[in-house]
Design an enzyme around this catalytic site. Sequence first.
Site, PDB file in Angstrom:
ATOM      1  N   GLU A  97       1.438  10.333   5.745  1.00 39.65           N
ATOM      2  CA  GLU A  97       1.304   9.015   6.615  1.00 39.65           C
ATOM      3  C   GLU A  97       1.730   8.846   8.244  1.00 39.65           C
ATOM      4  OE1 GLU A  97      -0.172   5.584   3.992  1.00 39.65           O
ATOM      5  OE2 GLU A  97       1.532   6.158   4.007  1.00 39.65           O
ATOM      6  N   ASN A 121     -17.822  -5.623  11.086  1.00 35.48           N
ATOM      7  CA  ASN A 121     -16.243  -4.754  10.359  1.00 35.48           C
ATOM      8  C   ASN A 121     -17.485  -4.321   9.255  1.00 35.48           C
ATOM      9  OD1 ASN A 121     -14.428  -5.021  11.909  1.00 35.48           O
ATOM     10  ND2 ASN A 121     -13.541  -6.450  10.313  1.00 35.48           N
ATOM     11  N   GLY A 122     -17.830  -3.295   8.251  1.00 40.61           N
ATOM     12  CA  GLY A 122     -18.518  -2.743   7.531  1.00 40.61           C
ATOM     13  C   GLY A 122     -19.298  -2.069   7.849  1.00 40.61           C
ATOM     14  N   HIS A 153       2.828  27.628 -11.937  1.00 43.87           N
ATOM     15  CA  HIS A 153       1.620  27.211 -12.387  1.00 43.87           C
ATOM     16  C   HIS A 153       0.649  27.562 -10.913  1.00 43.87           C
ATOM     17  CE1 HIS A 153       1.363  27.364 -16.253  1.00 43.87           C
ATOM     18  NE2 HIS A 153       2.803  26.362 -16.630  1.00 43.87           N
ATOM     19  N   ARG A 196      -4.557  -3.110  11.701  1.00 45.17           N
ATOM     20  CA  ARG A 196      -5.704  -2.787  10.834  1.00 45.17           C
ATOM     21  C   ARG A 196      -5.852  -1.454  11.223  1.00 45.17           C
ATOM     22  NH1 ARG A 196      -7.426  -7.542   8.415  1.00 45.17           N
ATOM     23  NH2 ARG A 196      -9.696  -6.811   8.095  1.00 45.17           N
ATOM     24  N   CYS A 210     -11.429  -3.198  10.077  1.00 42.10           N
ATOM     25  CA  CYS A 210     -11.348  -3.296  11.728  1.00 42.10           C
ATOM     26  C   CYS A 210     -10.993  -5.238  12.224  1.00 42.10           C
ATOM     27  CB  CYS A 210     -12.080  -3.404  12.941  1.00 42.10           C
ATOM     28  SG  CYS A 210     -12.947  -1.227  12.504  1.00 42.10           S
ATOM     29  N   TRP A 225     -12.900   0.947  14.452  1.00 36.92           N
ATOM     30  CA  TRP A 225     -11.846   1.761  14.149  1.00 36.92           C
ATOM     31  C   TRP A 225     -13.382   3.089  14.342  1.00 36.92           C
ATOM     32  CZ3 TRP A 225     -11.933   5.199   9.299  1.00 36.92           C
ATOM     33  CH2 TRP A 225     -10.593   5.967   8.970  1.00 36.92           C
ATOM     34  N   LYS A 239       3.800   8.392   1.406  1.00 38.31           N
ATOM     35  CA  LYS A 239       4.958   7.688   3.370  1.00 38.31           C
ATOM     36  C   LYS A 239       5.091   8.952   4.188  1.00 38.31           C
ATOM     37  CE  LYS A 239       4.800   3.336   2.002  1.00 38.31           C
ATOM     38  NZ  LYS A 239       3.030   4.358   1.848  1.00 38.31           N
ATOM     39  N   LYS A 281      -5.400  -0.553   7.848  1.00 37.15           N
ATOM     40  CA  LYS A 281      -4.542  -0.994   6.528  1.00 37.15           C
ATOM     41  C   LYS A 281      -5.305  -1.577   5.789  1.00 37.15           C
ATOM     42  CE  LYS A 281      -0.874  -3.354   5.749  1.00 37.15           C
ATOM     43  NZ  LYS A 281       0.237  -2.550   4.795  1.00 37.15           N
ATOM     44  N   GLU A 310       4.418   8.758  -4.191  1.00 41.28           N
ATOM     45  CA  GLU A 310       4.108   7.569  -3.294  1.00 41.28           C
ATOM     46  C   GLU A 310       5.062   8.637  -1.855  1.00 41.28           C
ATOM     47  OE1 GLU A 310       3.709   4.183  -1.125  1.00 41.28           O
ATOM     48  OE2 GLU A 310       2.546   5.144  -2.179  1.00 41.28           O
TER      49      GLU A 310
END
Length: 609
Positions: free
Chosen positions: A488, A101-102, A504, A27, A2, A75, A485, A604, A481
């Site tokens: 996301e 934050n935290g 499999h 963020r 945040c 957030w 992307k 972020k 990756e």
Amino acid sequence: MCGIVGYIGREEAAPILLYGLSRLEYRGYDSAGISVYNNGCLNTVKAVGKLQNLIDLTDSGKNVPGCVGIGHTRWATHGQPSDINSHPHVSASGKISVVHNGIIENYLELKEMLISEGVQFKSETDTEVVSQLIDYYYNGDLMDAVSRALAKLEGSYALVIISSEQPDVIIAARKDAPLIVAYGDGCNYIASDVAAVLKYTRQVSYLEDDEIAVVKADSVTVYNEYGKPIDKAVTTVEWDIEDAQKGGYPHFMIKEIHEQPKVIRNTISAHIKDGRVDLSDTILSEEFCRDIRRICIIGCGSANHVGVVGRYLLEKYTRIPTEAVLASEFRYSEPIVDEHSLIIVISQSGETADTIAAMREAKRLGAKTLAIVNVVGSTIAKEADCVLYTLAGPEIAVATTKAYSAQLAVMYLVTIAIADKLGRLDAAEHDEIVRELCLLPEKVEHILADKEKLQQYASQYFNNESIFFIGRNLDYAISLEGSLKLKEISYIHSEAYAGGELKHGTISLIEPKTLVIAVATYEKLFDKLMSNVKEVTARGANVLCVAQQHNSGSATDAVNNAFFIPDTHEMLTPSLAAIPLQLFAYYVALSRGCDIDKPRNLAKSVTVE
């Protein structure tokens, strides 16, 4: 995760707070709020949703007068997004306002204690406990009340506090979450990221764990964990505010994709001297390298995918057993590391909570740590035994692109350096790799010049409900990756599979018209991957292939669409293969009307577990 902003000085605080929060939107957040002192009271305004809602509610801050205040973009962790759960949180008496934050791990225990003392709570959050606890201890001395409250807190925090009874001071405290103090002319600032204050000043100090800053308009005093004042180093931020702006591009993500040639060039050139990789300023001496018995690469998300690339490269070129481990799993897996282990820690922000915890566990077990980070002065950069910076500059889009490419470049450098120290890389191959390494920026530019082809492919496939990626060896690492992307920023279900695993079980997911993206740049396994392509096309899949230019004939005949990257040394194909996958994800998200730079539910920098 945040965003935090604080201001004290002679100017109106609210517009400064709102501007600072706007620079921290990348963020990730779901609500925003500010608290400003004026005429003996704290005026607190909050709004769920986009920051623009708060800006409109306050008439760009004009409706909230005062010269000292704090702001926050939240957030949600404790309690759903709502006006009540949004920050700042004001104590029941109205005296204390806090942004945080935290996560406060023992908040329920503290909350029960305060309720037993008659304190009434409004929100579901852990942060309100902090404001109420400080108020509980307040006896006219804000610093004393904050110190007593901090002694009771367990967990992580970046806290910024103001009081209606001591409006000439802001107090900030940090533990396992980033926080800076920035210095102005007749004013001072507090923020979770320099981007929030770079418009006003370049002079900053980075708070460290258990430090408390007492910030006034004309002074800043920082105290250590023993309550003693200390001298803090003042750092001049070198990058410009323009680096954190779009520069004419529609989104930060596409801007940062286009910045990759420069970023790769800067990162590589910093460590190549006279045609050789030079990491002599790190722990990677010949003696140290010969003592390594195991390498473990730790990261989260895209950083972990860099680690998967590193695992293939390091084992091949150094013959040292190497493992890529998710940071969130490392410290809970009773890891087998010791003084003969090298732990490579990868984090863009240098503040990723799980990665910090994993690094500390590795150090506790006696291992040496090498950090690959982008942010100077970050926690990981400070605590690792040595650090290699990626020189990517500020990355604003939540979905990483240029920081990922810079991390890959550093991973090549580390691989070459260790292999060279161990005598496992002959002079001719060393020179060939370095030569091709220096050509990477030019080859990335070549790919970017052909981006319209990827935009065309995106327009064909953006309505797919599921998209699968397949690859082998390094191509599997890049598939991971590429899939991340896509999911996301486009919200399309996507998975990446090792090509040899299709039979499999996973091939049962292939239906007619399903899009499969086949990454086939690893020369030694190209034919095998083409066999996997035949398996999915036989079941009706559409295939988009990414391959090296010299395989254009074979690949074109086997797939529906193809994109070809310039030929390069096999070690370096991940850097080129990643670019078309980034562009494809971007254009798919654009076609779907998604919020590309700020995808839903993501942040972020993840500074909590």
